[in-house]
Scaffold this motif. Structure first.
Motif, PDB file in Angstrom:
ATOM      1  N   LEU A 126       0.837  -1.205   0.000  1.00  0.00           N
ATOM      2  CA  LEU A 126       0.000   0.000   0.000  1.00  0.00           C
ATOM      3  C   LEU A 126       0.869   1.251   0.000  1.00  0.00           C
ATOM      4  CD1 LEU A 126      -2.725  -1.083   2.585  1.00  0.00           C
ATOM      5  CD2 LEU A 126      -3.121  -0.611   0.155  1.00  0.00           C
ATOM      6  N   LEU A 127       1.942   1.248   0.789  1.00  0.00           N
ATOM      7  CA  LEU A 127       2.827   2.417   0.859  1.00  0.00           C
ATOM      8  C   LEU A 127       3.507   2.668  -0.476  1.00  0.00           C
ATOM      9  CD1 LEU A 127       5.297   3.250   3.736  1.00  0.00           C
ATOM     10  CD2 LEU A 127       5.973   3.473   1.357  1.00  0.00           C
ATOM     11  N   TRP A 128       4.113   1.627  -1.057  1.00  0.00           N
ATOM     12  CA  TRP A 128       4.826   1.811  -2.319  1.00  0.00           C
ATOM     13  C   TRP A 128       3.873   2.154  -3.468  1.00  0.00           C
ATOM     14  CZ3 TRP A 128       9.879   2.038  -3.829  1.00  0.00           C
ATOM     15  CH2 TRP A 128      10.833   1.794  -2.833  1.00  0.00           C
ATOM     16  N   ARG A 129       2.646   1.701  -3.357  1.00  0.00           N
ATOM     17  CA  ARG A 129       1.693   1.966  -4.443  1.00  0.00           C
ATOM     18  C   ARG A 129       1.051   3.344  -4.317  1.00  0.00           C
ATOM     19  NH1 ARG A 129      -0.409  -1.289  -8.027  1.00  0.00           N
ATOM     20  NH2 ARG A 129       0.421  -3.135  -6.977  1.00  0.00           N
ATOM     21  N   TYR A 130       0.725   3.761  -3.080  1.00  0.00           N
ATOM     22  CA  TYR A 130      -0.047   4.991  -2.892  1.00  0.00           C
ATOM     23  C   TYR A 130       0.709   6.096  -2.150  1.00  0.00           C
ATOM     24  CZ  TYR A 130      -3.891   2.002  -4.359  1.00  0.00           C
ATOM     25  OH  TYR A 130      -4.699   1.151  -5.078  1.00  0.00           O
ATOM     26  N   GLN A 198       4.943   6.030 -11.170  1.00  0.00           N
ATOM     27  CA  GLN A 198       6.167   5.239 -11.218  1.00  0.00           C
ATOM     28  C   GLN A 198       6.006   4.151 -12.279  1.00  0.00           C
ATOM     29  OE1 GLN A 198       6.588   3.729  -7.236  1.00  0.00           O
ATOM     30  NE2 GLN A 198       4.546   2.878  -7.168  1.00  0.00           N
ATOM     31  N   PRO A 199       7.106   3.696 -12.875  1.00  0.00           N
ATOM     32  CA  PRO A 199       7.008   2.671 -13.927  1.00  0.00           C
ATOM     33  C   PRO A 199       6.580   1.328 -13.357  1.00  0.00           C
ATOM     34  CG  PRO A 199       9.306   3.122 -13.381  1.00  0.00           C
ATOM     35  CD  PRO A 199       8.497   4.144 -12.659  1.00  0.00           C
ATOM     36  N   LEU A 200       5.580   0.720 -13.978  1.00  0.00           N
ATOM     37  CA  LEU A 200       5.079  -0.587 -13.559  1.00  0.00           C
ATOM     38  C   LEU A 200       4.966  -1.488 -14.793  1.00  0.00           C
ATOM     39  CD1 LEU A 200       2.213   0.531 -11.122  1.00  0.00           C
ATOM     40  CD2 LEU A 200       4.497  -0.285 -10.507  1.00  0.00           C
ATOM     41  N   PRO A 201       5.142  -2.809 -14.638  1.00  0.00           N
ATOM     42  CA  PRO A 201       5.413  -3.567 -13.418  1.00  0.00           C
ATOM     43  C   PRO A 201       6.737  -3.163 -12.768  1.00  0.00           C
ATOM     44  CG  PRO A 201       4.750  -5.032 -15.209  1.00  0.00           C
ATOM     45  CD  PRO A 201       5.030  -3.701 -15.807  1.00  0.00           C
ATOM     46  N   ASP A 360      -0.420  -3.073 -13.309  1.00  0.00           N
ATOM     47  CA  ASP A 360       0.215  -2.274 -12.252  1.00  0.00           C
ATOM     48  C   ASP A 360       0.810  -3.177 -11.168  1.00  0.00           C
ATOM     49  OD1 ASP A 360      -2.027  -3.069 -10.882  1.00  0.00           O
ATOM     50  OD2 ASP A 360      -2.875  -1.073 -10.655  1.00  0.00           O
ATOM     51  N   LEU A 361       1.452  -4.247 -11.619  1.00  0.00           N
ATOM     52  CA  LEU A 361       2.048  -5.226 -10.708  1.00  0.00           C
ATOM     53  C   LEU A 361       3.193  -4.613  -9.911  1.00  0.00           C
ATOM     54  CD1 LEU A 361       2.326  -8.225  -9.798  1.00  0.00           C
ATOM     55  CD2 LEU A 361       3.979  -8.492 -11.675  1.00  0.00           C
ATOM     56  N   GLN A 374      11.329  -7.862 -16.918  1.00  0.00           N
ATOM     57  CA  GLN A 374      10.147  -7.049 -17.155  1.00  0.00           C
ATOM     58  C   GLN A 374       9.775  -6.170 -15.959  1.00  0.00           C
ATOM     59  OE1 GLN A 374       6.825  -8.562 -19.317  1.00  0.00           O
ATOM     60  NE2 GLN A 374       7.899 -10.409 -19.944  1.00  0.00           N
ATOM     61  N   LEU A 375      10.561  -6.239 -14.879  1.00  0.00           N
ATOM     62  CA  LEU A 375      10.314  -5.416 -13.704  1.00  0.00           C
ATOM     63  C   LEU A 375      11.261  -4.224 -13.685  1.00  0.00           C
ATOM     64  CD1 LEU A 375       9.898  -8.021 -10.806  1.00  0.00           C
ATOM     65  CD2 LEU A 375       8.095  -6.815 -12.042  1.00  0.00           C
ATOM     66  N   THR A 376      10.709  -3.050 -13.406  1.00  0.00           N
ATOM     67  CA  THR A 376      11.540  -1.871 -13.165  1.00  0.00           C
ATOM     68  C   THR A 376      11.806  -1.784 -11.673  1.00  0.00           C
ATOM     69  OG1 THR A 376      10.556  -0.701 -15.043  1.00  0.00           O
ATOM     70  CG2 THR A 376      11.686   0.627 -13.379  1.00  0.00           C
ATOM     71  N   TRP A 377      13.075  -1.785 -11.285  1.00  0.00           N
ATOM     72  CA  TRP A 377      13.396  -1.767  -9.860  1.00  0.00           C
ATOM     73  C   TRP A 377      13.245  -0.349  -9.325  1.00  0.00           C
ATOM     74  CZ3 TRP A 377      13.206  -5.720  -6.920  1.00  0.00           C
ATOM     75  CH2 TRP A 377      13.672  -5.654  -5.602  1.00  0.00           C
ATOM     76  N   LEU A 378      12.395  -0.189  -8.328  1.00  0.00           N
ATOM     77  CA  LEU A 378      12.054   1.128  -7.784  1.00  0.00           C
ATOM     78  C   LEU A 378      12.929   1.419  -6.567  1.00  0.00           C
ATOM     79  CD1 LEU A 378       8.173   0.698  -7.941  1.00  0.00           C
ATOM     80  CD2 LEU A 378       9.678   1.672  -9.694  1.00  0.00           C
ATOM     81  N   ASP A 379      14.200   1.764  -6.825  1.00  0.00           N
ATOM     82  CA  ASP A 379      15.123   1.989  -5.715  1.00  0.00           C
ATOM     83  C   ASP A 379      15.491   3.455  -5.532  1.00  0.00           C
ATOM     84  OD1 ASP A 379      16.512   2.244  -8.041  1.00  0.00           O
ATOM     85  OD2 ASP A 379      18.197   0.968  -7.464  1.00  0.00           O
ATOM     86  N   SER A 380      14.860   4.345  -6.285  1.00  0.00           N
ATOM     87  CA  SER A 380      15.155   5.773  -6.147  1.00  0.00           C
ATOM     88  C   SER A 380      13.931   6.575  -6.569  1.00  0.00           C
ATOM     89  CB  SER A 380      16.358   6.158  -7.014  1.00  0.00           C
ATOM     90  OG  SER A 380      16.106   5.892  -8.387  1.00  0.00           O
ATOM     91  N   PRO A 381      13.839   7.842  -6.141  1.00  0.00           N
ATOM     92  CA  PRO A 381      12.698   8.676  -6.531  1.00  0.00           C
ATOM     93  C   PRO A 381      12.620   8.821  -8.050  1.00  0.00           C
ATOM     94  CG  PRO A 381      13.971   9.706  -4.769  1.00  0.00           C
ATOM     95  CD  PRO A 381      14.773   8.546  -5.245  1.00  0.00           C
ATOM     96  N   PRO A 382      11.412   8.986  -8.589  1.00  0.00           N
ATOM     97  CA  PRO A 382      11.259   9.156 -10.040  1.00  0.00           C
ATOM     98  C   PRO A 382      12.071  10.318 -10.586  1.00  0.00           C
ATOM     99  CG  PRO A 382       9.133   8.803  -8.986  1.00  0.00           C
ATOM    100  CD  PRO A 382      10.124   8.994  -7.887  1.00  0.00           C
ATOM    101  N   ALA A 383      12.191  11.405  -9.839  1.00  0.00           N
ATOM    102  CA  ALA A 383      12.955  12.573 -10.290  1.00  0.00           C
ATOM    103  C   ALA A 383      13.430  13.343  -9.073  1.00  0.00           C
ATOM    104  CB  ALA A 383      12.105  13.466 -11.193  1.00  0.00           C
TER     105      ALA A 383
END
Length: 553
Positions: A126-130, A198-201, A360-361, A374-383
């Motif tokens: 929920l946190l990472w998504r919203y 953010q890029p998904l999946p 939106d996996l 096929q997964l984008t690793w979300l380890d930093s802010p988008p910008a």
């Protein structure tokens, strides 16, 4: 299976849903107010009000309970009809005119409760998504336990516990003398849940011995069927076939009136995590492309229909109706209606849900095992945006690189650990400690941590930030212990090295040395000395230039 239709009536302007049934009377008073309705600085106020409302009302004869979920608050009581009537009357009177003599006591109780509450994968998703708003607040500390004051709590209670925002569910007919003396007020319409950009999946760091996957879909019985099929796929593939996982689980969280977040997960042995990621995503792809096996789907739906009759409908159908009515969605009026809806689920509908989840996996797993292409690793802010203007602060330690820029629109940090920014108009809340530490949290969950003990004139930087953030977003927390406050120790040798690393110091010194040599040397020797000094100076200048260039990256 009961053929009873849901009964409806109204008490003091509050809708009441009920079915006749045996046993003691159970009452569930529901309100359309939950965590998703709280801004970050007041997150926890509804939980605090719920505890205050039930303080001193517990008894063996009439057990009571309360809960605050993402979108609802509920107060439960069970007992003889006269006891239930008395409890609901007294509870509603308190909700209409709350008293706060026990505020500090319940505040301490909830702080103790939160200290024992560990993170859970559904909350992380929920946190990472919203982010730090709406349903994403489920994973955040209840900062409102520190900010709550009687006036603010009283104002919230007037909105949350209004009669237009309430529905009562009963496990039997309304007893004689039932009263619900709530204040007037409208229904709180649930806001649409907004996901972070953010890029998904995508994937994010999770537990080192587990995997969890989530996506969203329209609320439906087909969504529940797809979730069960996904869970069975994990159980069969990772436990029964490969033997690398323990037990699959699933969660269906309603995030607004129309959508739900579907999550599945499993504990997995660390050395098998990479294969578990690949297998889990492959299961979702099969559901997306082909849907579940038709025979397996039929067996699943039949099993669900049989389960509807295992628990008496008067114990759960009115509760389901109350929750849906508060969300403004159609109410299920009988077990037969729910069974028919379940019986009609098709393979194509389940496929459509799986496609929605795939779009939106989010996958939480150990970063070392999350290498699906096929997964984008979300380890930093988008910008990370640096203010175009503002005051620049240097580190206290002379050898530390980086800078803190406090501008008119935001804050920007550059340190050896990386970069971070926070735009003032995106700040959901700012944590402030008495020692001067500040944590700016944006709506997307990212932000910046400013510690004045690490920067020259750090207190001035904090003063500028405090003035830029609206007071309503300030979250004042208690003092930190000394070991929680970062400090830097500057030795004399560090100061000397810091000065020597600055061309503004050693270049004039070198020039003076050369000048002295020239003035004390015979003219016929000057040309020889200059011929040796110039190449050395050029070499030193080139090395210094590239060192400075590297330190700015």
């Amino acid at each position: 299976m009961s053929g009873e239709q849901l009964r409806t009536t109204e008490v003091d302007g509050v809708p009441v849903y009920w079915l006749p049934g045996p046993g003691t009377l159970r009452a569930n008073l529901w309100f359309r107010a939950g965590m998703a309705d709280e801004p970050l600085p007041t997150h926890g106020w509804l939980h605090l009000l719920e505890h205050l409302a039930l303080h001193g009302r517990h008894s063996i004869r009439t057990p009571v309970n309360g809960q605050v979920s993402l979108l609802h608050t509920a107060f439960d009581v069970e007992g003889e009809p006269d006891d239930v009537v008395a409890h609901l009357r007294d509870l509603c009177r308190w909700l209409s005119q709350p008293a706060f003599s026990d505020l500090d006591h319940e505040r301490r109780v909830l702080r103790a409760e939160s200290s024992r509450r560990g993170g859970n994968p559904v909350g992380s998703h929920l946190l990472w998504r919203y982010g730090a708003r709406g349903v994403g607040l489920a994973e955040y500390d209840e900062f409102g336990l520190h900010t709550a004051q009687p006036d603010g709590l009283r104002e919230l209670a007037a909105r949350a516990y209004a009669r237009g925002n309430a529905v009562l569910a009963l496990s039997g007919p309304p007893p004689a003398g039932l009263e619900l003396p709530l204040p007037p007020g409208p229904r709180m319409i649930p806001a649409r849940s907004v996901q972070c950009e953010q890029p998904l999946p995508g994937g994010f760091a999770g537990r080192p011995d587990a995997i969890a996957l989530s996506g969203t879909a329209a609320r439906s019985t087909a969504a529940s069927a797809m979730l069960r099929a996904f869970e069975r796929g994990l159980q069969g593939g990772l436990r029964h076939d490969s033997g690398v996982g323990y037990s699959a689980w699933s969660s269906y969280e309603v995030v607004d009136a129309d959508r739900a977040m579907l999550t599945v997960g499993m504990d997995v042995i660390p050395e098998a995590l990479r294969d578990a990621v690949s297998e889990s995503i492959a299961i979702l792809r099969r559901l997306r492309d082909r849907g579940p096996d038709p025979v397996e789907l039929r067996d699943d739906l039949d099993a669900q229909i049989r389960q509807f009759g295992t628990r008496p409908a008067h114990q759960w159908l009115p509760i389901l109706a109350a929750r849906d009515a508060l969300l403004g969605t159609p109410v299920t009026n009988s077990v037969e209606e729910l069974s028919a809806e379940t019986d009609a689920v098709t393979v194509a509908q389940v496929r459509e849900v799986a496609l929605s989840v795939w779009r939106d996996l989010l996958v939480s797993v150990d970063p070392k095992a999350g290498g699906d292409p096929q997964l984008t690793w979300l380890d930093s802010p988008p910008a990370v945006v640096k203010p175009s203007d503002g005051r620049r602060f240097r580190p206290i330690h002379p050898e530390h690189k980086g800078a803190l820029t406090v501008g008119a629109t935001g804050v920007h940090l550059e340190t050896a650990d990386g970069r971070a920014s926070a735009a003032y108009d995106e700040v959901a809340g700012m944590v402030r400690y008495p020692d001067g530490g500040r944590q700016l949290i944006q709506h997307d969950g990212y932000g910046a941590q400013v510690e004045p003990t690490l920067w020259r004139h750090g207190s001035q930087a904090v003063a500028l930030i405090d003035a830029a953030i609206p007071p309503a977003l300030h979250i004042r927390l208690p003092e930190r212990t000394k070991d929680q406050i970062p400090y830097v120790k500057v030795r004399r040798i560090d100061t000397v090295r810091g000065w020597l690393n600055k061309p503004v110091v050693w270049v004039p010194f070198l020039v003076l040395v050369i000048l002295g040599v020239v003035l004390t040397t015979a003219p016929d020797e000057i040309a020889s000395i200059v011929g040796r000094v110039i190449p050395i100076g050029i070499a030193i200048g080139v090395v210094t230039f590239f060192r400075q260039l590297r330190s700015k990256k």
